[in-house]
Every structure is written in C-alpha cells, then in structure tokens.
Design a protein around this motif. Structure first.
Motif, PDB file in Angstrom:
ATOM      1  N   LYS A 157       0.253 -59.686  63.009  1.00 39.56           N
ATOM      2  CA  LYS A 157      -0.249 -58.331  62.791  1.00 39.56           C
ATOM      3  C   LYS A 157      -1.723 -58.183  63.199  1.00 39.56           C
ATOM      4  O   LYS A 157      -2.139 -57.106  63.597  1.00 39.56           O
ATOM      5  N   ILE A 158      -2.478 -59.258  63.057  1.00 45.22           N
ATOM      6  CA  ILE A 158      -3.899 -59.202  63.412  1.00 45.22           C
ATOM      7  C   ILE A 158      -4.031 -59.136  64.926  1.00 45.22           C
ATOM      8  O   ILE A 158      -3.444 -59.940  65.650  1.00 45.22           O
ATOM      9  N   THR A 159      -4.807 -58.191  65.415  1.00 43.58           N
ATOM     10  CA  THR A 159      -5.009 -58.060  66.858  1.00 43.58           C
ATOM     11  C   THR A 159      -6.332 -58.680  67.264  1.00 43.58           C
ATOM     12  O   THR A 159      -7.224 -58.908  66.446  1.00 43.58           O
ATOM     13  N   LEU A 160      -6.449 -58.922  68.568  1.00 44.38           N
ATOM     14  CA  LEU A 160      -7.680 -59.495  69.100  1.00 44.38           C
ATOM     15  C   LEU A 160      -8.874 -58.598  68.785  1.00 44.38           C
ATOM     16  O   LEU A 160      -9.898 -59.052  68.257  1.00 44.38           O
ATOM     17  N   GLY A 161      -8.749 -57.314  69.097  1.00 49.18           N
ATOM     18  CA  GLY A 161      -9.832 -56.385  68.828  1.00 49.18           C
ATOM     19  C   GLY A 161     -10.086 -56.207  67.349  1.00 49.18           C
ATOM     20  O   GLY A 161     -11.234 -56.068  66.910  1.00 49.18           O
ATOM     21  N   GLY A 162      -8.998 -56.209  66.563  1.00 51.49           N
ATOM     22  CA  GLY A 162      -9.149 -56.065  65.126  1.00 51.49           C
ATOM     23  C   GLY A 162      -9.940 -57.202  64.522  1.00 51.49           C
ATOM     24  O   GLY A 162     -10.769 -56.993  63.633  1.00 51.49           O
ATOM     25  N   ASN A 163      -9.704 -58.431  65.011  1.00 52.87           N
ATOM     26  CA  ASN A 163     -10.446 -59.582  64.500  1.00 52.87           C
ATOM     27  C   ASN A 163     -11.907 -59.536  64.934  1.00 52.87           C
ATOM     28  O   ASN A 163     -12.816 -59.729  64.126  1.00 52.87           O
ATOM     29  N   ILE A 164     -12.149 -59.229  66.197  1.00 53.28           N
ATOM     30  CA  ILE A 164     -13.520 -59.235  66.720  1.00 53.28           C
ATOM     31  C   ILE A 164     -14.365 -58.133  66.090  1.00 53.28           C
ATOM     32  O   ILE A 164     -15.545 -58.332  65.802  1.00 53.28           O
ATOM     33  N   CYS A 165     -13.767 -56.975  65.867  1.00 60.95           N
ATOM     34  CA  CYS A 165     -14.517 -55.816  65.358  1.00 60.95           C
ATOM     35  C   CYS A 165     -14.471 -55.684  63.846  1.00 60.95           C
ATOM     36  O   CYS A 165     -14.974 -54.703  63.294  1.00 60.95           O
ATOM     37  N   ALA A 166     -13.888 -56.650  63.171  1.00 59.57           N
ATOM     38  CA  ALA A 166     -13.717 -56.562  61.718  1.00 59.57           C
ATOM     39  C   ALA A 166     -15.052 -56.667  60.991  1.00 59.57           C
ATOM     40  O   ALA A 166     -16.087 -57.013  61.568  1.00 59.57           O
ATOM     41  N   ARG A 167     -15.018 -56.380  59.693  1.00 58.45           N
ATOM     42  CA  ARG A 167     -16.200 -56.488  58.845  1.00 58.45           C
ATOM     43  C   ARG A 167     -16.244 -57.800  58.069  1.00 58.45           C
ATOM     44  O   ARG A 167     -17.234 -58.092  57.402  1.00 58.45           O
ATOM     45  N   ILE A 168     -15.190 -58.595  58.127  1.00 60.06           N
ATOM     46  CA  ILE A 168     -15.181 -59.878  57.438  1.00 60.06           C
ATOM     47  C   ILE A 168     -16.171 -60.838  58.104  1.00 60.06           C
ATOM     48  O   ILE A 168     -16.580 -60.640  59.235  1.00 60.06           O
ATOM     49  N   PHE A 169     -16.548 -61.904  57.390  1.00 64.97           N
ATOM     50  CA  PHE A 169     -17.520 -62.851  57.907  1.00 64.97           C
ATOM     51  C   PHE A 169     -17.021 -63.611  59.128  1.00 64.97           C
ATOM     52  O   PHE A 169     -17.776 -63.880  60.057  1.00 64.97           O
ATOM     53  N   TYR A 170     -15.748 -63.984  59.149  1.00 69.28           N
ATOM     54  CA  TYR A 170     -15.280 -65.042  60.035  1.00 69.28           C
ATOM     55  C   TYR A 170     -15.143 -64.603  61.495  1.00 69.28           C
ATOM     56  O   TYR A 170     -15.849 -65.084  62.367  1.00 69.28           O
ATOM     57  N   ARG A 171     -14.209 -63.742  61.809  1.00 71.98           N
ATOM     58  CA  ARG A 171     -14.033 -63.210  63.160  1.00 71.98           C
ATOM     59  C   ARG A 171     -14.035 -64.316  64.219  1.00 71.98           C
ATOM     60  O   ARG A 171     -14.684 -64.228  65.257  1.00 71.98           O
ATOM     61  N   GLU A 172     -13.253 -65.361  63.953  1.00 78.74           N
ATOM     62  CA  GLU A 172     -13.273 -66.551  64.797  1.00 78.74           C
ATOM     63  C   GLU A 172     -12.903 -66.281  66.253  1.00 78.74           C
ATOM     64  O   GLU A 172     -13.341 -66.997  67.159  1.00 78.74           O
ATOM     65  N   ALA A 173     -12.076 -65.263  66.497  1.00 82.81           N
ATOM     66  CA  ALA A 173     -11.578 -65.027  67.850  1.00 82.81           C
ATOM     67  C   ALA A 173     -12.683 -64.671  68.832  1.00 82.81           C
ATOM     68  O   ALA A 173     -12.484 -64.786  70.049  1.00 82.81           O
ATOM     69  N   VAL A 174     -13.849 -64.271  68.351  1.00 80.80           N
ATOM     70  CA  VAL A 174     -14.930 -63.911  69.276  1.00 80.80           C
ATOM     71  C   VAL A 174     -15.606 -65.149  69.866  1.00 80.80           C
ATOM     72  O   VAL A 174     -16.207 -65.083  70.951  1.00 80.80           O
ATOM     73  N   LEU A 175     -15.539 -66.288  69.186  1.00 75.61           N
ATOM     74  CA  LEU A 175     -16.291 -67.460  69.606  1.00 75.61           C
ATOM     75  C   LEU A 175     -15.986 -67.900  71.044  1.00 75.61           C
ATOM     76  O   LEU A 175     -16.926 -68.125  71.828  1.00 75.61           O
ATOM     77  N   PRO A 176     -14.709 -68.062  71.444  1.00 75.62           N
ATOM     78  CA  PRO A 176     -14.445 -68.486  72.826  1.00 75.62           C
ATOM     79  C   PRO A 176     -15.031 -67.540  73.872  1.00 75.62           C
ATOM     80  O   PRO A 176     -15.495 -67.985  74.933  1.00 75.62           O
ATOM     81  N   PHE A 177     -15.030 -66.252  73.594  1.00 77.34           N
ATOM     82  CA  PHE A 177     -15.553 -65.288  74.554  1.00 77.34           C
ATOM     83  C   PHE A 177     -17.074 -65.375  74.661  1.00 77.34           C
ATOM     84  O   PHE A 177     -17.631 -65.226  75.751  1.00 77.34           O
TER      85      PHE A 177
END
Length: 279
Positions: free
Chosen positions: A108-128
C-alpha cells in the motif's frame, strides 16, 4: 475510521490534478494529494492530519511508470514499494525499500508517499540522494525537473499545489556496488532504529542515513571522513560521527547514545563491505 469527512477525487491527467487542487484550495477545502493513504489514515486518526478533499493521483499514467529509458531508470511516484521490489530495477532501492514496514504495508505504501511523508524514516529517499537522481514535479507553474539533492533538505521542498510525479536515475549509479542495512530495536523484529544505505562511485563511498535524526539525510562531511583512506577505520568512523547533523533522536524507541552506538557499528560494517571493492 477518520474523525472527519472529505470529498474524494480521482483525476486521470496531471493537469486535471493540478487544476483540481487550485479549485479546491480556493474553496478552503485544504486539499491533499493522495497516492497510498497510509499516512493520512494514521495521522488523521490522531488529529495530526486534516483535509476536506483528497485528490488521488494513482490513475495518472505518468505517476505509474516503471521502465528503463535510454541510460536511466524511470520510477513513478505512485508505484507501491512491493512493485518496485519485485521489478528490482534499482538493487539498492530494492534492498532498502524491502525493509520498510512489513510486506502487507509495502503493498500500500507508495514511493512518493514514503518520500513525502511526515514520519522520521522515509528510507526510500536514501538511494536517490546517493545516486544524484532527478525528480519530475508538477504544480501551478507547470512541470520542472530538479536534482533531488537540490530540493530535498530533510524533506522534499514542494511548493503549494505541487506533487512528485517521477524520479529518474542514471544506470551508472544503478549498477554501482552498494550496502544497505536496517537495524531494529530487537535487530530482526523490533521497532526500526537506523537504516544506512551506501553506494561506491569512482572509488568514493556515498552514504545516507535514516532514523538517526528527525529526517533522512546524505552528508558530504560524513562521506569525507569515511573516504579518508589515509587513516585507520577507527579514525574514519570517529571523524564521521563527529560531523553528523543535529539533533540526534532521543526517545522511547532508542536513546541518542544507543542510536550512535548502532550507527558506529554500521559504519564499520560499511567500510568492511565496500573498502576493497574496485569500481
């Protein structure tokens, strides 16, 4: 259940989504772009998110793209982490994203949803961040393509009415040697503490970290210390620790001291994995 009602819209084109946001904003609806919904549901239940109009962008073709195009990989913002993991077009992203939440949630979690989220982690942005990727945004002023390292400073610097459409990454970074590890409170099953991701490009280690600070980050100062090959591993790690951004998270999930202890050990693991790799 959410403690508020909202109108739901599902535009089919980029321009329709942008125009719809402006129209709803003028009506005072506090519109929200929506690609997965997990954050809205989670934060809405505890009164940390509110909207009277949800604009679901999952039907927009450009946001669902997943392909190799010329010398780069294009990934749409509404792809689920599960789809990205299954396709494995970017191995470092695959490994990093596969550690986010559990398998059911990743569907259910999308790439954009993870990157643009307000939570601390947002791990999916790191590789980019490590791969100098380019982001395609659209908003009231039209489309724009920007290096992610220019617009992501702890969070994606979106203007009002803008949303993330795609991310493009060059193949030379896709193929680079990598390292990615997530450490949890009880190592394999507990609450997430630290995620570290790294690429080795032109004999230089690039490193991104999530869970240490209230934001994910890539630090050239940390990289400079770790790449000081004239020093011992102990000195390089100590140098990297000394130039970390602040503040360090200190909460019930893990004290600042414990997070730094975990990160220090991960730095040693990183150097052991990538120091001798020739690229």
């Amino acid at each position: 259940m959410l403690p508020f009602d909202f109108d739901y819209y599902r535009p089919e084109t980029l321009n329709e989504a942008v125009d719809l946001f402006q129209f709803l904003d003028q009506q005072g609806k506090q519109p929200m772009f929506f690609s997965g919904g997990t954050e809205l549901i989670t934060l809405g239940r505890i009164n940390l998110a509110y909207t009277e109009a949800v604009i679901d962008i999952k039907d927009i073709a450009e946001s669902k793209i997943m392909q190799v195009s010329g010398d780069q990989v294009l990934l749409g913002s509404t792809l689920s982490l599960t789809k990205i993991e299954e396709a494995n077009l970017f191995p470092l992203l695959t490994k990093t994203a596969s550690e986010v939440a559990d398998h059911t949630a990743r569907g259910k979690i999308t790439l954009g949803g993870n990157i643009c989220a307000r939570i601390f982690y947002r791990e999916a942005v790191l590789p980019f961040l490590l791969a100098d990727s380019q982001v395609l945004l659209i908003g009231p002023n039209g489309k724009k393509i920007i290096p992610i390292n220019d617009i992501f400073q702890g969070q994606l610097g979106l203007e009002k009415g803008e949303f993330l459409v795609q991310i493009a990454t060059e193949n030379r970074f896709i193929r680079a040697p990598f390292f990615s590890v997530k450490r949890r409170q009880q190592w394999d099953t507990g609450y997430p503490l630290i995620t570290i991701a790294a690429l080795k490009v032109n004999q230089q280690i690039r490193v991104g970290i999530s869970g240490l600070c209230p934001f994910p980050f890539r630090s050239t100062e940390v990289e400079g210390a770790l790449n000081n090959i004239g020093q011992s591993a102990e000195a390089r790690v100590a140098g990297a620790i000394a130039v970390l951004p602040q503040p360090i998270l200190d909460d019930v999930e893990g004290s600042a001291e414990y997070r730094l202890f975990v990160l220090r050990n991960l730095f040693f693991d990183l150097l052991a994995a990538l120091d001798r790799v020739q690229v």
